[in-house]
Write a protein that holds these residues in place. Structure first.
Motif, PDB file in Angstrom:
ATOM      1  N   PRO A   1       0.816  -1.224   0.000  1.00 50.51           N
ATOM      2  CA  PRO A   1       0.000   0.000   0.000  1.00 50.51           C
ATOM      3  C   PRO A   1       0.847   1.272   0.000  1.00 50.51           C
ATOM      4  N   TYR A   2       1.961   1.236   0.721  1.00 50.72           N
ATOM      5  CA  TYR A   2       2.787   2.450   0.804  1.00 50.72           C
ATOM      6  C   TYR A   2       3.482   2.736  -0.527  1.00 50.72           C
TER       7      TYR A   2
ATOM      8  N   ARG B   1       2.099   1.919  -3.408  1.00 47.86           N
ATOM      9  CA  ARG B   1       1.029   2.361  -4.319  1.00 47.86           C
ATOM     10  C   ARG B   1       0.645   3.814  -4.091  1.00 47.86           C
ATOM     11  N   ARG B   2       0.931   4.330  -2.911  1.00 49.15           N
ATOM     12  CA  ARG B   2       0.612   5.734  -2.651  1.00 49.15           C
ATOM     13  C   ARG B   2       1.517   6.673  -3.442  1.00 49.15           C
TER      14      ARG B   2
ATOM     15  N   VAL C   1      -2.783   5.341 -10.868  1.00 51.42           N
ATOM     16  CA  VAL C   1      -3.063   4.447 -12.004  1.00 51.42           C
ATOM     17  C   VAL C   1      -4.390   4.835 -12.659  1.00 51.42           C
TER      18      VAL C   1
ATOM     19  N   LEU D   1     -14.300   3.361 -11.636  1.00 52.05           N
ATOM     20  CA  LEU D   1     -14.886   4.305 -10.665  1.00 52.05           C
ATOM     21  C   LEU D   1     -15.959   3.580  -9.859  1.00 52.05           C
ATOM     22  N   LEU D   2     -16.230   4.102  -8.672  1.00 52.18           N
ATOM     23  CA  LEU D   2     -17.314   3.535  -7.856  1.00 52.18           C
ATOM     24  C   LEU D   2     -18.613   4.209  -8.283  1.00 52.18           C
TER      25      LEU D   2
ATOM     26  N   GLU E   1     -16.702  11.934  -3.904  1.00 47.71           N
ATOM     27  CA  GLU E   1     -16.341  10.774  -3.069  1.00 47.71           C
ATOM     28  C   GLU E   1     -15.326   9.860  -3.769  1.00 47.71           C
TER      29      GLU E   1
ATOM     30  N   PHE F   1     -11.742   9.286  -2.064  1.00 45.62           N
ATOM     31  CA  PHE F   1     -11.448   7.910  -1.668  1.00 45.62           C
ATOM     32  C   PHE F   1      -9.936   7.646  -1.586  1.00 45.62           C
ATOM     33  N   ALA F   2      -9.200   8.153  -2.599  1.00 47.54           N
ATOM     34  CA  ALA F   2      -7.754   7.910  -2.664  1.00 47.54           C
ATOM     35  C   ALA F   2      -7.046   8.555  -1.476  1.00 47.54           C
TER      36      ALA F   2
ATOM     37  N   GLU G   1      -8.590   9.447   1.456  1.00 52.50           N
ATOM     38  CA  GLU G   1      -9.086   8.811   2.694  1.00 52.50           C
ATOM     39  C   GLU G   1      -8.334   7.504   2.952  1.00 52.50           C
ATOM     40  N   ALA G   2      -8.069   6.775   1.859  1.00 52.51           N
ATOM     41  CA  ALA G   2      -7.359   5.497   1.997  1.00 52.51           C
ATOM     42  C   ALA G   2      -5.975   5.715   2.587  1.00 52.51           C
ATOM     43  N   GLN G   3      -5.449   6.909   2.419  1.00 53.09           N
ATOM     44  CA  GLN G   3      -4.116   7.203   2.970  1.00 53.09           C
ATOM     45  C   GLN G   3      -4.218   7.832   4.353  1.00 53.09           C
TER      46      GLN G   3
ATOM     47  N   ARG H   1      -9.864  15.296   7.217  1.00 52.25           N
ATOM     48  CA  ARG H   1     -11.030  15.693   6.419  1.00 52.25           C
ATOM     49  C   ARG H   1     -10.879  17.026   5.691  1.00 52.25           C
TER      50      ARG H   1
ATOM     51  N   ARG I   1      -8.468  11.335  -9.534  1.00 55.42           N
ATOM     52  CA  ARG I   1      -8.231  10.428  -8.407  1.00 55.42           C
ATOM     53  C   ARG I   1      -6.770   9.980  -8.356  1.00 55.42           C
TER      54      ARG I   1
END
Lengths: 298, 229
Positions: free
Chosen positions: B75-76, B78-79, B83, B90-91, B98, B102-103, B105-107, B111, B150
């Motif tokens: 994960p670190y 990929r930050r 990509v 997309l969600l 959002e 998401f990208a 927040e994942a890190q 806020r 993103r």
């Protein structure tokens, strides 16, 4: 830290809002499964409770070769009360025995007219402790008795007790077997339902992994979601059980199958109710965890 | 920034996706990865963000050997890498905002930081007025711009794009290329897999060509500054 917890919690709630159908399916599956297991548990507990009532009737009747003299009586009663497993001793003299016999004969009591009042033997009725109301327990008491007093005959409903013991062993075996089967089926169904809900969201899991989310970040909201769903499922099952139980009580259905006895149906105790809801939470978390392992690959 | 030494990736005995590939990409470069379908472009990119592990060879990204990187370190890595895919990924149930947030927040970003950066990233791709829309309400080009926002919102060292304009018309493709060029100008190393030869003719940059998993061409433009400026 608090911010993170809040974020995870909000995300779990938001996910549930975004997938209302999947969320309801998971909650209902857990509610039905938990209610089924709890109903089964209640049935077994109530039958056991009822059976325990029946064993209260178990007593050993010791028929004596000759009635004790009034001097011997208190000492003998005292000795018998000291025996392991004896709760209470009642002495039945030959005349009392005749009186009882007469009561049982009812209208035919006239048949006893002219019969000697000491025709029937004197006896002791031994009421037993709960732990000794079994075949082995009674044998233990008899062994002690034979060393203590000359006994003419003993009665303790041998055949009934053997049948009863078989019934209890069978009940326990069937209970454990069906309970185990139900538990396994519940785990299987809940895990699969949660797996389906996660399958529908595998894109989300894939994207999370792609943007550098750690395992912890991916898993915690899903586990929280599982816990919330399990909690709600547990509460629903409890509500359903309470409602059904109160219906049974209010309609007097308990009297229908337990007519001859004064017996109150048992419901889950406060601790058991708490355990039911907790079981829902654990079920939800474990179900999510086992399914996540399948779908999240970093 | 990226170094590959004799890298091979086999899926089975008969299926070799990448074959003995060695190359070096410097920090801040813009590189096209070209080749016919099945040439190994996607596998090459997937190995860079460890969606695949090489069967043989070594890969270094930002000085880190990622060949045997432990799962919990991925994960670190990929930050540092954004990509972009042909199918956007997309969600659909989340809003534009959002999706980009998401990208971050994942890190574990705060806020207030998330809101600010998401707005900036969406402004950068020209979608700041579509914050609350769902991806499916937008055109293909707009959806790809969300995906780019993103990828860029985390300020990645490397931007990987796998056929990002594969489903889009020329006008939209040119807009998207402009976004990649701007990211590259800010120092992001860009690798763009495409089989669209018009693209590198229009925006000449280094072109790496793969064929059946092998490196068959590595051309740098004569004017390395870029003729379109």
């Amino acid at each position: 830290m608090l911010e993170t917890v809040r974020y995870f919690f909000l995300r779990a709630l938001r996910n549930m809002r975004q997938w209302p159908f999947l969320c309801s399916a998971a909650i209902l599956t857990m509610a039905v499964s938990l209610a089924t297991i709890a109903t089964f548990f209640l049935i077994v507990v109530n039958i056991e409770q009822l059976a325990a009532r029946w064993t209260e009737e178990i007593q050993v009747i010791v028929y004596l070769q000759r009635p004790p003299t009034p001097q011997e009586l208190p000492e003998l009663v005292n000795k018998l009360e000291q025996l392991d497993g004896v709760e209470r001793v009642t002495y039945v003299s030959p005349s009392e025995a005749m009186e009882r016999f007469g009561e049982r004969l009812g209208e035919d009591a006239a048949l006893l007219q002219g019969v000697r009042p000491d025709l029937l033997p004197a006896s002791y009725e031994l009421a037993l402790h709960r732990d000794f109301r079994s075949h082995q327990g009674i044998e233990e008491i008899i062994r002690q008795l034979e060393n203590l007093i000359p006994v003419d005959d003993l009665r303790y409903g041998q055949t009934w007790l053997e049948r009863f013991n078989h019934f209890i062993s069978m009940l326990r075996f069937v209970g454990a077997f069906l309970g185990g089967f139900l538990l396994f089926a519940t785990l299987f169904i809940v895990a699969n339902t949660i797996r389906l809900t996660l399958y529908a969201r595998r894109d989300e899991l894939e994207i999370m992994a792609l943007v550098g989310a750690t395992m912890r970040f991916i898993k915690i909201p899903f586990m929280l979601e599982g816990a919330i769903q399990g909690f709600v499922g547990g509460l629903l099952s409890l509500l359903f059980l309470s409602f059904s139980f109160s219906m049974i009580i209010s309609r007097g259905l308990n009297a229908f199958w337990l007519t001859p006895m004064d017996f109150d149906l048992l419901f889950l105790t406060a601790t058991q109710q708490l355990l039911l809801v907790l079981a829902g939470v654990v079920l939800g978390v474990l179900g999510s965890l086992s399914s996540l392992r399948r779908f999240v690959r970093i | 920034m990226i170094q590959l030494y004799n890298v091979s990736k086999r899926y089975s005995r008969d299926s070799v996706a990448v074959n003995d590939l060695s190359l070096k990409i410097d920090k801040g470069e813009f590189v096209y990865v070209t080749g016919a379908s099945g040439a190994g472009k996607t596998t090459f990119l997937r190995m860079l963000y460890v969606a695949e592990r090489p069967t043989r060879g070594q890969i270094l990204v930002d000085g880190q050997n990622i060949t045997r990187i432990r799962s919990h370190h991925i994960p670190y890595l990929r930050r540092k890498i954004g990509v972009v895919f042909q199918d956007f990924k997309l969600l659909q149930s989340r809003s534009v905002f959002e999706n980009v947030a998401f990208a971050l927040e994942a890190q574990g970003k705060k806020r207030f930081e998330v809101s600010k950066k998401v707005y900036q990233a969406l402004k950068e791709v020209g979608l700041e007025h579509r914050l609350q829309r769902k991806p499916l309400e937008l055109s293909g080009g707009e959806q790809q711009r969300i995906a780019i926002a993103r990828a860029l919102v985390v300020d990645p060292l490397i931007l990987l794009a796998d056929e990002p304009s594969g489903n889009l018309d020329l006008g939209v493709t040119l807009e998207i290329m402009e976004l990649f060029k701007r990211a590259n100008a800010r120092g992001t190393t860009v690798l763009l897999a495409t089989h669209d030869y018009n693209l590198h003719q229009r925006f000449p940059r280094r072109v790496i060509t793969l064929d059946e998993g092998k490196l068959v061409g590595d051309q740098r433009p004569l004017d390395s500054v870029g003729s379109e400026h």
